[in-house]
Design a protein around this motif. Structure first.
Motif, PDB file in Angstrom:
ATOM      1  N   VAL A 290       0.829  -1.211   0.000  1.00  0.00           N
ATOM      2  CA  VAL A 290       0.000   0.000   0.000  1.00  0.00           C
ATOM      3  C   VAL A 290       0.860   1.257   0.000  1.00  0.00           C
ATOM      4  N   GLU A 291       2.020   1.197   0.630  1.00  0.00           N
ATOM      5  CA  GLU A 291       2.914   2.351   0.628  1.00  0.00           C
ATOM      6  C   GLU A 291       3.467   2.605  -0.770  1.00  0.00           C
ATOM      7  N   ARG A 292       3.689   1.524  -1.528  1.00  0.00           N
ATOM      8  CA  ARG A 292       4.165   1.665  -2.897  1.00  0.00           C
ATOM      9  C   ARG A 292       3.113   2.357  -3.765  1.00  0.00           C
ATOM     10  N   LEU A 293       1.859   1.980  -3.554  1.00  0.00           N
ATOM     11  CA  LEU A 293       0.783   2.639  -4.287  1.00  0.00           C
ATOM     12  C   LEU A 293       0.684   4.114  -3.904  1.00  0.00           C
ATOM     13  N   ALA A 294       0.753   4.384  -2.603  1.00  0.00           N
ATOM     14  CA  ALA A 294       0.665   5.768  -2.132  1.00  0.00           C
ATOM     15  C   ALA A 294       1.817   6.603  -2.671  1.00  0.00           C
ATOM     16  N   ALA A 295       3.004   6.014  -2.719  1.00  0.00           N
ATOM     17  CA  ALA A 295       4.167   6.741  -3.220  1.00  0.00           C
ATOM     18  C   ALA A 295       4.007   7.068  -4.703  1.00  0.00           C
ATOM     19  N   TRP A 296       3.379   6.150  -5.452  1.00  0.00           N
ATOM     20  CA  TRP A 296       3.169   6.378  -6.885  1.00  0.00           C
ATOM     21  C   TRP A 296       2.281   7.596  -7.118  1.00  0.00           C
ATOM     22  N   ALA A 297       1.312   7.824  -6.210  1.00  0.00           N
ATOM     23  CA  ALA A 297       0.369   8.929  -6.371  1.00  0.00           C
ATOM     24  C   ALA A 297       0.785  10.176  -5.607  1.00  0.00           C
ATOM     25  N   ALA A 298       1.846  10.101  -4.841  1.00  0.00           N
ATOM     26  CA  ALA A 298       2.271  11.236  -4.021  1.00  0.00           C
ATOM     27  C   ALA A 298       2.574  12.446  -4.893  1.00  0.00           C
ATOM     28  N   GLY A 299       2.148  13.606  -4.403  1.00  0.00           N
ATOM     29  CA  GLY A 299       2.363  14.839  -5.149  1.00  0.00           C
ATOM     30  C   GLY A 299       1.222  15.167  -6.085  1.00  0.00           C
ATOM     31  N   ARG A 300       0.380  14.182  -6.373  1.00  0.00           N
ATOM     32  CA  ARG A 300      -0.766  14.424  -7.263  1.00  0.00           C
ATOM     33  C   ARG A 300      -2.058  14.615  -6.466  1.00  0.00           C
ATOM     34  N   VAL A 301      -2.206  13.829  -5.395  1.00  0.00           N
ATOM     35  CA  VAL A 301      -3.419  13.904  -4.593  1.00  0.00           C
ATOM     36  C   VAL A 301      -3.063  13.762  -3.120  1.00  0.00           C
ATOM     37  N   GLU A 302      -4.006  14.181  -2.281  1.00  0.00           N
ATOM     38  CA  GLU A 302      -3.880  13.935  -0.845  1.00  0.00           C
ATOM     39  C   GLU A 302      -4.229  12.475  -0.606  1.00  0.00           C
ATOM     40  N   ILE A 303      -3.286  11.690  -0.115  1.00  0.00           N
ATOM     41  CA  ILE A 303      -3.487  10.247  -0.048  1.00  0.00           C
ATOM     42  C   ILE A 303      -2.948   9.687   1.256  1.00  0.00           C
ATOM     43  N   GLU A 304      -3.648   8.673   1.764  1.00  0.00           N
ATOM     44  CA  GLU A 304      -3.152   7.924   2.912  1.00  0.00           C
ATOM     45  C   GLU A 304      -3.429   6.454   2.670  1.00  0.00           C
ATOM     46  N   SER A 305      -2.699   5.605   3.372  1.00  0.00           N
ATOM     47  CA  SER A 305      -2.863   4.168   3.184  1.00  0.00           C
ATOM     48  C   SER A 305      -2.867   3.478   4.535  1.00  0.00           C
ATOM     49  N   ARG A 306      -3.571   2.330   4.571  1.00  0.00           N
ATOM     50  CA  ARG A 306      -3.593   1.576   5.824  1.00  0.00           C
ATOM     51  C   ARG A 306      -3.905   0.107   5.556  1.00  0.00           C
ATOM     52  N   ILE A 307      -3.462  -0.719   6.492  1.00  0.00           N
ATOM     53  CA  ILE A 307      -3.761  -2.144   6.490  1.00  0.00           C
ATOM     54  C   ILE A 307      -4.811  -2.403   7.560  1.00  0.00           C
ATOM     55  N   ILE A 308      -5.827  -3.185   7.220  1.00  0.00           N
ATOM     56  CA  ILE A 308      -6.887  -3.526   8.158  1.00  0.00           C
ATOM     57  C   ILE A 308      -7.020  -5.042   8.205  1.00  0.00           C
ATOM     58  N   GLU A 309      -7.260  -5.570   9.390  1.00  0.00           N
ATOM     59  CA  GLU A 309      -7.436  -7.014   9.533  1.00  0.00           C
ATOM     60  C   GLU A 309      -8.904  -7.312   9.802  1.00  0.00           C
ATOM     61  N   GLY A 310      -9.450  -8.312   9.115  1.00  0.00           N
ATOM     62  CA  GLY A 310     -10.838  -8.686   9.330  1.00  0.00           C
ATOM     63  C   GLY A 310     -11.453  -9.296   8.086  1.00  0.00           C
ATOM     64  N   THR A 311     -12.769  -9.377   8.072  1.00  0.00           N
ATOM     65  CA  THR A 311     -13.497  -9.866   6.904  1.00  0.00           C
ATOM     66  C   THR A 311     -13.528  -8.747   5.874  1.00  0.00           C
ATOM     67  N   PRO A 312     -13.003  -8.979   4.648  1.00  0.00           N
ATOM     68  CA  PRO A 312     -12.812  -7.882   3.699  1.00  0.00           C
ATOM     69  C   PRO A 312     -14.026  -7.009   3.445  1.00  0.00           C
ATOM     70  N   PHE A 313     -15.182  -7.593   3.100  1.00  0.00           N
ATOM     71  CA  PHE A 313     -16.314  -6.729   2.742  1.00  0.00           C
ATOM     72  C   PHE A 313     -16.813  -5.935   3.949  1.00  0.00           C
ATOM     73  N   LEU A 314     -16.768  -6.550   5.137  1.00  0.00           N
ATOM     74  CA  LEU A 314     -17.202  -5.829   6.330  1.00  0.00           C
ATOM     75  C   LEU A 314     -16.291  -4.649   6.622  1.00  0.00           C
ATOM     76  N   GLU A 315     -14.990  -4.868   6.509  1.00  0.00           N
ATOM     77  CA  GLU A 315     -14.041  -3.803   6.840  1.00  0.00           C
ATOM     78  C   GLU A 315     -14.096  -2.677   5.814  1.00  0.00           C
ATOM     79  N   VAL A 316     -14.336  -3.005   4.550  1.00  0.00           N
ATOM     80  CA  VAL A 316     -14.470  -1.959   3.537  1.00  0.00           C
ATOM     81  C   VAL A 316     -15.699  -1.103   3.840  1.00  0.00           C
ATOM     82  N   ILE A 317     -16.826  -1.744   4.120  1.00  0.00           N
ATOM     83  CA  ILE A 317     -18.055  -1.000   4.396  1.00  0.00           C
ATOM     84  C   ILE A 317     -17.924  -0.201   5.691  1.00  0.00           C
ATOM     85  N   ARG A 318     -17.287  -0.776   6.705  1.00  0.00           N
ATOM     86  CA  ARG A 318     -17.070  -0.028   7.950  1.00  0.00           C
ATOM     87  C   ARG A 318     -16.197   1.196   7.704  1.00  0.00           C
TER      88      ARG A 318
END
Length: 322
Positions: A68-96
């Motif tokens: 995720v840091e690699r993705l954020a670095a690719w977009a750095a300077g173009r947009v306000e961006i942050e990245s994070r890792i979340i543990e859990g059931t994927p669809f639940l954590e995305v919706i939360r």
């Protein structure tokens, strides 16, 4: 014109800068929106934790964090961006994450070029389509850059006793989002409304006794009614989208006769549509089952990216306390 301000991109473990991420960054940049990248790692069941080395788990977390840091670095300077890792059931954590941070769009890459069913319908995708409260844009991994053709699907609803078109709020959202996307991508904009003449088969049957001219007159009246409805809807869309944007995208209309579940996939293929924008409507009344029969049949039969929109007032069955 609809503008997104708080976009959530759902990454996968590959870390490849896919077309979906290009679109997410480009959309955030044009809208001056905030972009968040999350990657959800499955939680290891308690009964398996004793079989998993803590060191191995830590290495996995570090690898995903680097992704995720690699993705954020690719977009750095173009947009306000942050990245994070979340543990859990994927669809639940995305919706939360959507509920917690009030994201107004979820973007996710889907599958490969294997075919519509293979690339679209993972369990995470289906759960997001059914339960995510904000629009969900599922983008083909090998989709085009830039987007060349956008198609909006609008639906006719019978007028209720008060004379109100109950489908209009959702149609408005579909047209606003599709028109905005076509405008920023400078792509062709198509609007499709499929219709059918209820009772035609019965009228043409031998027992009904209706002559061919009578049936043809009836079908022509239905055709004119639907064309008139679409004309009125697009007249309203000039105000919803904005006159300047509407004139720039200059929508091309299609009013074919037939079932939407047959017509829309065929037309999307014939026109080589890149993004299909459609509402997902359920009439079951069961929370979370937001995909109606027509929408689900269409989604199973297309092979392009999809921007799916919930109707106004939809409430996800997922909560932050689950």
């Amino acid at each position: 014109m609809k503008r997104f301000k708080n976009i959530l991109y759902v990454a996968d473990s590959s870390g490849i800068v896919l077309q979906a991420f290009h679109h997410a960054v480009g959309l955030a940049e044009r809208n001056k929106a905030r972009l968040t990248v999350i990657l959800v790692m499955e939680r290891i069941p308690a009964y398996l934790t004793r079989l998993t080395s803590p060191t191995l788990r830590e290495a996995q977390v570090k690898e995903l964090q680097a992704t995720v840091e690699r993705l954020a670095a690719w977009a750095a300077g173009r947009v306000e961006i942050e990245s994070r890792i979340i543990e859990g059931t994927p669809f639940l954590e995305v919706i939360r994450a959507v509920l917690r941070n009030r994201h107004d769009l979820v973007i996710k890459s889907v599958g490969s070029d294997a075919g519509a069913v293979d690339w679209l319908f993972g369990s995470l995708d289906m759960n997001l389509l059914r339960k995510c409260p904000c629009p969900v844009w599922l983008i083909k991994a090998n989709g085009p850059l830039p987007i060349r053709r956008v198609m909006a699907c609008v639906d006719f609803s019978d007028l209720d006793h008060a004379g109100a078109d109950t489908a209009e709020p959702l149609n408005r959202m579909v047209l606003e989002m599709a028109g905005s996307l076509a405008f920023v991508e400078q792509s062709e904009f198509h609007v499709v409304h499929a219709w059918d003449a209820i009772g035609e088969a019965l009228m043409r049957g031998t027992r009904a006794g209706a002559d061919e001219e009578e049936v043809d007159r009836y079908i022509n009246e239905v055709r004119l009614e639907h064309r008139h409805w679409l004309c009125q809807l697009l007249h309203k869309a000039r105000e919803w989208i904005g006159l300047e944007t509407y004139d720039a995208v200059d929508p091309k209309t299609h009013v074919p006769k037939g079932r939407a579940s047959d017509i829309i996939p065929r037309l999307a293929h014939e026109l080589r549509i890149d993004v299909l924008v459609m509402g997902t409507v359920a009439r079951t009344g069961i929370p979370g089952l937001i995909i109606g029969n027509t929408a689900e049949n269409v989604l199973y039969r297309i092979n392009c990216s999809v921007l799916a929109i919930k109707p106004p007032g939809f409430v996800t069955p997922v909560t932050l306390d689950d």
